[in-house]
Write a protein that holds these residues in place. Structure first.
Motif, mmCIF file in Angstrom:
data_model
loop_
_atom_site.group_PDB
_atom_site.id
_atom_site.type_symbol
_atom_site.label_atom_id
_atom_site.label_comp_id
_atom_site.label_asym_id
_atom_site.label_seq_id
_atom_site.Cartn_x
_atom_site.Cartn_y
_atom_site.Cartn_z
ATOM 1 N N ASN A 337 32.169 -5.868 27.362
ATOM 2 C CA ASN A 337 33.186 -6.724 27.978
ATOM 3 C C ASN A 337 32.928 -8.189 27.637
ATOM 4 N N GLU A 338 33.995 -8.977 27.719
ATOM 5 C CA GLU A 338 33.847 -10.398 27.401
ATOM 6 C C GLU A 338 32.950 -11.096 28.415
ATOM 7 N N TYR A 339 33.077 -10.723 29.699
ATOM 8 C CA TYR A 339 32.212 -11.265 30.756
ATOM 9 C C TYR A 339 31.713 -10.130 31.629
ATOM 10 N N VAL A 340 30.496 -10.312 32.161
ATOM 11 C CA VAL A 340 29.930 -9.336 33.092
ATOM 12 C C VAL A 340 29.431 -10.077 34.321
ATOM 13 N N VAL A 341 29.861 -9.599 35.485
ATOM 14 C CA VAL A 341 29.365 -10.134 36.753
ATOM 15 C C VAL A 341 28.210 -9.246 37.188
ATOM 16 N N LEU A 342 27.018 -9.822 37.315
ATOM 17 C CA LEU A 342 25.847 -9.082 37.777
ATOM 18 C C LEU A 342 25.734 -9.286 39.286
ATOM 19 N N PHE A 343 25.883 -8.201 40.043
ATOM 20 C CA PHE A 343 26.011 -8.293 41.497
ATOM 21 C C PHE A 343 24.909 -7.489 42.189
ATOM 22 N N PHE A 344 24.007 -8.172 42.883
ATOM 23 C CA PHE A 344 22.943 -7.512 43.635
ATOM 24 C C PHE A 344 23.370 -7.382 45.098
ATOM 25 N N TRP A 345 23.216 -6.183 45.666
ATOM 26 C CA TRP A 345 23.636 -5.994 47.047
ATOM 27 C C TRP A 345 22.734 -4.965 47.738
ATOM 28 N N ASP A 346 22.866 -4.912 49.052
ATOM 29 C CA ASP A 346 22.079 -3.968 49.849
ATOM 30 C C ASP A 346 22.994 -3.400 50.930
ATOM 31 N N PRO A 347 22.990 -2.120 51.145
ATOM 32 C CA PRO A 347 23.906 -1.515 52.128
ATOM 33 C C PRO A 347 23.689 -1.998 53.554
ATOM 34 N N GLU A 348 22.502 -2.531 53.845
ATOM 35 C CA GLU A 348 22.233 -3.021 55.192
ATOM 36 C C GLU A 348 22.491 -4.529 55.330
ATOM 37 N N CYS A 349 22.907 -5.158 54.261
ATOM 38 C CA CYS A 349 23.120 -6.620 54.262
ATOM 39 C C CYS A 349 24.476 -6.956 54.870
ATOM 40 N N GLY A 350 24.466 -7.796 55.916
ATOM 41 C CA GLY A 350 25.710 -8.154 56.587
ATOM 42 C C GLY A 350 26.689 -8.874 55.681
ATOM 43 N N HIS A 351 26.196 -9.825 54.909
ATOM 44 C CA HIS A 351 27.062 -10.556 53.982
ATOM 45 C C HIS A 351 27.634 -9.613 52.917
ATOM 46 N N CYS A 352 26.792 -8.670 52.465
ATOM 47 C CA CYS A 352 27.243 -7.737 51.427
ATOM 48 C C CYS A 352 28.403 -6.867 51.941
ATOM 49 N N LYS A 353 28.315 -6.472 53.207
ATOM 50 C CA LYS A 353 29.376 -5.634 53.782
ATOM 51 C C LYS A 353 30.720 -6.351 53.804
ATOM 52 N N LYS A 354 30.643 -7.679 53.917
ATOM 53 C CA LYS A 354 31.884 -8.473 53.923
ATOM 54 C C LYS A 354 32.364 -8.769 52.504
ATOM 55 N N GLU A 355 31.416 -9.083 51.628
ATOM 56 C CA GLU A 355 31.797 -9.573 50.298
ATOM 57 C C GLU A 355 32.085 -8.460 49.291
ATOM 58 N N ASP A 369 41.681 -6.113 34.190
ATOM 59 C CA ASP A 369 42.657 -6.356 33.131
ATOM 60 C C ASP A 369 42.293 -7.541 32.250
ATOM 61 N N ARG A 370 41.335 -8.335 32.681
ATOM 62 C CA ARG A 370 40.916 -9.493 31.884
ATOM 63 C C ARG A 370 39.590 -9.217 31.147
ATOM 64 N N ASN A 371 39.264 -7.969 31.005
ATOM 65 C CA ASN A 371 38.059 -7.555 30.265
ATOM 66 C C ASN A 371 36.782 -8.092 30.909
ATOM 67 N N VAL A 372 36.784 -8.071 32.256
ATOM 68 C CA VAL A 372 35.596 -8.470 33.020
ATOM 69 C C VAL A 372 35.037 -7.221 33.711
ATOM 70 N N GLU A 373 33.750 -6.960 33.539
ATOM 71 C CA GLU A 373 33.119 -5.803 34.186
ATOM 72 C C GLU A 373 32.164 -6.297 35.273
ATOM 73 N N ILE A 374 31.917 -5.428 36.242
ATOM 74 C CA ILE A 374 30.942 -5.749 37.295
ATOM 75 C C ILE A 374 29.813 -4.725 37.200
ATOM 76 N N TYR A 375 28.573 -5.227 37.073
ATOM 77 C CA TYR A 375 27.394 -4.378 37.064
ATOM 78 C C TYR A 375 26.689 -4.642 38.383
ATOM 79 N N ALA A 376 26.761 -3.636 39.291
ATOM 80 C CA ALA A 376 26.285 -3.863 40.659
ATOM 81 C C ALA A 376 25.099 -2.963 40.975
#
Length: 376
Positions: A337-355, A369-376
């Motif tokens: 992909n042209e861009y990749v968002v690297l996203f670290f999260w935790d199932p018990e994280c309050g902010h993660c549950k919202k975001e 559709d803009r050729n952006v992938e998320i690697y979480a």
């Protein structure tokens, strides 16, 4: 280089000489005020703006530049009652302070007068606006004349540093329209520090330099994005001679400021500052962060090479991880992909549950559709 003060209207007491480092005040010396008179040994002090700290948390400032100073004043209005008996620097400094104060008071009066005018009364509005412009022109003219007529004095450097940069008229097309509507902003951004002599370490011992520095790197002047800030930090700091107090002050203050930032991604700014201004070496092969303990500096620089790769916008070390089925594996560096968002999260994280749901929605509606992938 005796610093002598006569302060009437207060009882005999202990008083302090205080000095500026940036905008912070520090104790520099202590002495007894007896029969309204107190003296200090100026040879112990570095040139800059000092102040006499008196009872009641009150003080008045003066210039010190390796000369004798003799000032008399009276409580409680120290500046209004001040008379400089000896010190060319302070005679001009006092004149400057009084001029600025009087002009500021006059400016407030005129502004209040203009605010009270009926907007439909164009003639009255124009008259007051012209008076304000004239007042501003008088201050600028006063500053320029003081600097021009006293080029050898430190007070001239202080006044010049306090002065606004002259912004030329923006270029226009043949029809009178502006070539660039943001010309004035861009000129100020690129010439903001023109009035500061980066080779003069005395300026570090004034509160003005820190105020200028903080304003420039705030949202008032620059977009608070790491890449933008890095561009204008390096553009400025690269012009400051390494090994000077001005260099140390700029680098230390910017490091501290962005370490405390509450905006995500500012660790990138800190890491670049550390790499470029602490860990790079001068012509003699020494670390540029000369004021730090060498052992701690070596440790900092070693760790920073790793941190530089772990910031927004950089390609991180490769990750090969399974999805939620634990059957299919994904190689981060093989994503095309042209861009990749690297996203670290935790199932018990309050902010993660919202975001996380917000990010999923954004991905489905726009990013995919803009050729952006998320690697979480």
């Amino acid at each position: 280089q005796q610093l002598k003060f006569k302060v009437t209207g207060i009882q005999d007491t202990t008083v302090h000489l205080v000095k500026y480092v940036g905008s912070k005040l520090y104790y520099a010396d202590t002495a007894e005020l007896k029969n309204s008179v107190v003296t200090f040994d100026g040879s112990k002090q570095k040139p800059g703006i000092l102040a006499l700290f008196l009872p009641g948390q009150r003080y008045f400032e003066f210039i010190y530049n390796n000369e004798e100073v003799h000032i008399e004043t009276k409580s409680p209005n120290y500046v209004e009652n001040m008379v400089v008996k000896k010190s060319k620097e302070n005679k001009l400094f006092l004149e400057y302070i009084k001029k600025i104060k009087a002009s500021s008071q006059k400016g407030v009066e005129l502004s209040e007068k203009r605010n009270a005018i009926d907007p439909s009364d164009e003639e009255a509005m124009t008259k007051v606006t012209e008076q304000l412009d004239q007042l501003n022109d008088e201050v600028i003219s006063f500053q320029k004349n003081l600097v021009k007529e006293n080029p050898e004095l430190f007070v001239s450097k202080v006044v010049k540093m306090s002065s606004d940069v002259d912004i030329p008229e923006p270029p226009r097309n043949d029809d009178g329209s502006l070539v660039d509507s943001s010309f004035s902003y861009k000129y100020l951004r690129d010439h903001y520090f023109d009035n500061i002599d980066f080779t003069d370490d005395r300026l570090v011992n004034t509160p003005i330099i820190q105020r200028k520095l903080e304003y420039y790197y705030s949202k008032n002047m620059l977009l608070q994005h790491p890449d933008t800030l890095i561009k204008y930090i390096t553009r400025v700091v690269d012009t400051i001679p390494t090994g000077t107090m001005v260099y140390r002050f700029f680098v230390s203050h910017l490091t501290s400021h962005f370490e405390k930032s509450k905006i995500m991604g500012m660790d990138k700014v800190v890491n670049v500052i550390v790499d470029r201004y602490y860990c790079s070496r001068d012509e003699e092969g020494n670390f540029k962060g000369y004021w730090m303990d060498q052992e701690k500096l070596e440790e900092l620089c070693k760790d920073n090479k790793t941190r530089l790769r772990l910031v927004q916008g950089e390609i991180p070390p490769n990750l090969i991880l399974p999805d939620s089925t634990n059957q299919k594996w994904y190689n981060l560096h093989e994503l095309d992909n042209e861009y990749v968002v690297l996203f670290f999260w935790d199932p018990e994280c309050g902010h993660c549950k919202k975001e996380t749901p917000k990010l999923q929605k954004l991905y489905a509606e726009k990013l995919k559709d803009r050729n952006v992938e998320i690697y979480a």
